[in-house]
Design a protein around this motif. Structure first.
Motif, short mmCIF file in Angstrom:
data_model
loop_
_atom_site.label_atom_id
_atom_site.label_comp_id
_atom_site.label_asym_id
_atom_site.label_seq_id
_atom_site.Cartn_x
_atom_site.Cartn_y
_atom_site.Cartn_z
N GLN A 143 0.83 -1.20 0.00
CA GLN A 143 0.00 0.00 0.00
C GLN A 143 0.86 1.25 0.00
N LEU A 148 -1.14 -1.58 -3.85
CA LEU A 148 -2.47 -1.96 -3.38
C LEU A 148 -3.19 -0.71 -2.91
N PRO A 149 -4.53 -0.70 -2.94
CA PRO A 149 -5.29 0.50 -2.55
C PRO A 149 -4.97 0.95 -1.13
N GLY A 151 -6.53 3.13 0.73
CA GLY A 151 -7.66 3.42 1.60
C GLY A 151 -8.36 2.20 2.15
N THR A 152 -7.89 1.02 1.83
CA THR A 152 -8.53 -0.22 2.28
C THR A 152 -7.83 -0.75 3.52
N ASP A 153 -8.60 -1.26 4.47
CA ASP A 153 -8.04 -1.86 5.69
C ASP A 153 -7.07 -2.96 5.27
N PRO A 154 -5.80 -2.87 5.68
CA PRO A 154 -4.82 -3.87 5.25
C PRO A 154 -5.16 -5.29 5.70
N ARG A 155 -5.86 -5.42 6.82
CA ARG A 155 -6.22 -6.75 7.27
C ARG A 155 -7.32 -7.35 6.39
N VAL A 156 -8.18 -6.50 5.86
CA VAL A 156 -9.19 -6.99 4.93
C VAL A 156 -8.53 -7.44 3.63
N LEU A 157 -7.62 -6.63 3.11
CA LEU A 157 -6.88 -7.03 1.92
C LEU A 157 -6.10 -8.33 2.17
N THR A 160 -8.30 -11.35 2.12
CA THR A 160 -8.69 -11.72 0.76
C THR A 160 -7.55 -12.45 0.04
N LEU A 197 -4.89 -8.29 -8.30
CA LEU A 197 -5.02 -7.37 -7.18
C LEU A 197 -4.01 -6.24 -7.21
#
Length: 199
Positions: A143, A148-149, A151-157, A160, A197
């Protein structure tokens, strides 16, 4: 209670203090041959030539032995991820290296890998949780460089990506890709999955 006199092999095993390791080694072999459903402490004891009571000196029951295998497996898994992380020189390469290490571990330790991710006790959860962190760190690094985006929660990424890697590992281990004629080597499977991704 001891059920009958110890065999010479059992006495020797106890003398050398190696019965616990012999039980773990034997359990790995049995899991590879029979799966969890065909695994029992009594069958393991017969295989090792010890009394059926002997395994209970080290493990309370079948689940306790399986939990011990899982804890040991997560230690090996974590070490494999750490080694893989040392080979990468940028975040994209790091994610790829971790992914390949994941698939390699599943292939080299198929029986234990299958049990590690089944529903187990708290000890296994405690052992497994830290192995997720190298991936989270790699995602944060990706990130930071815009791969990687942000603004996205790194744990969510990470969750996935982990799910994708796990699916690849399981399908590869069970020859699911081969059956559909869409197989490839670990490097390519991970590269193609991450390419969807990574920017």
């Amino acid at each position: 209670m001891q059920s009958g006199p110890r065999t010479p092999r059992e006495r020797t095993t106890y003398h050398h203090g190696a019965l616990r390791e012999a039980l773990l080694d034997g359990a790995r072999e049995m899991l590879a041959e029979r799966g969890v459903e065909g695994f029992s402490l009594s069958a393991l004891a017969r295989r090792l030539g010890v009394s059926t009571a002997a395994p209970y000196r080290h493990f309370a029951d079948r689940d306790a032995l399986l939990d011990a295998l899982c804890v040991e497996g997560y230690a090996l898994f974590g070490a494999a991820l750490e080694r893989a992380g040392r080979t990468a020189d940028d975040p994209r390469a790091l994610l790829h290296a971790l992914g390949v290490a994941y698939l390699t571990f599943a292939r080299e330790h198929p029986a234990v890998f299958g049990v590690m991710f089944a529903e187990r006790g708290d000890a296994v959860i405690d052992a497994g949780a830290p192995t997720f962190e190298p991936l989270v760190d790699a995602v944060v690094a990706a990130q930071d460089v815009g791969a990687l985006p942000a603004g996205t929660d790194p744990r969510v990424l990470s969750r996935t990506i982990w799910a994708s890697l796990h699916g690849l590992a399981v399908l590869s281990r069970q020859r699911g890709f081969v059956k559909l004629r869409i197989d490839d080597d670990d490097e390519a499977l991970v590269r193609d999955a991450l390419a969807l991704l990574l920017r």
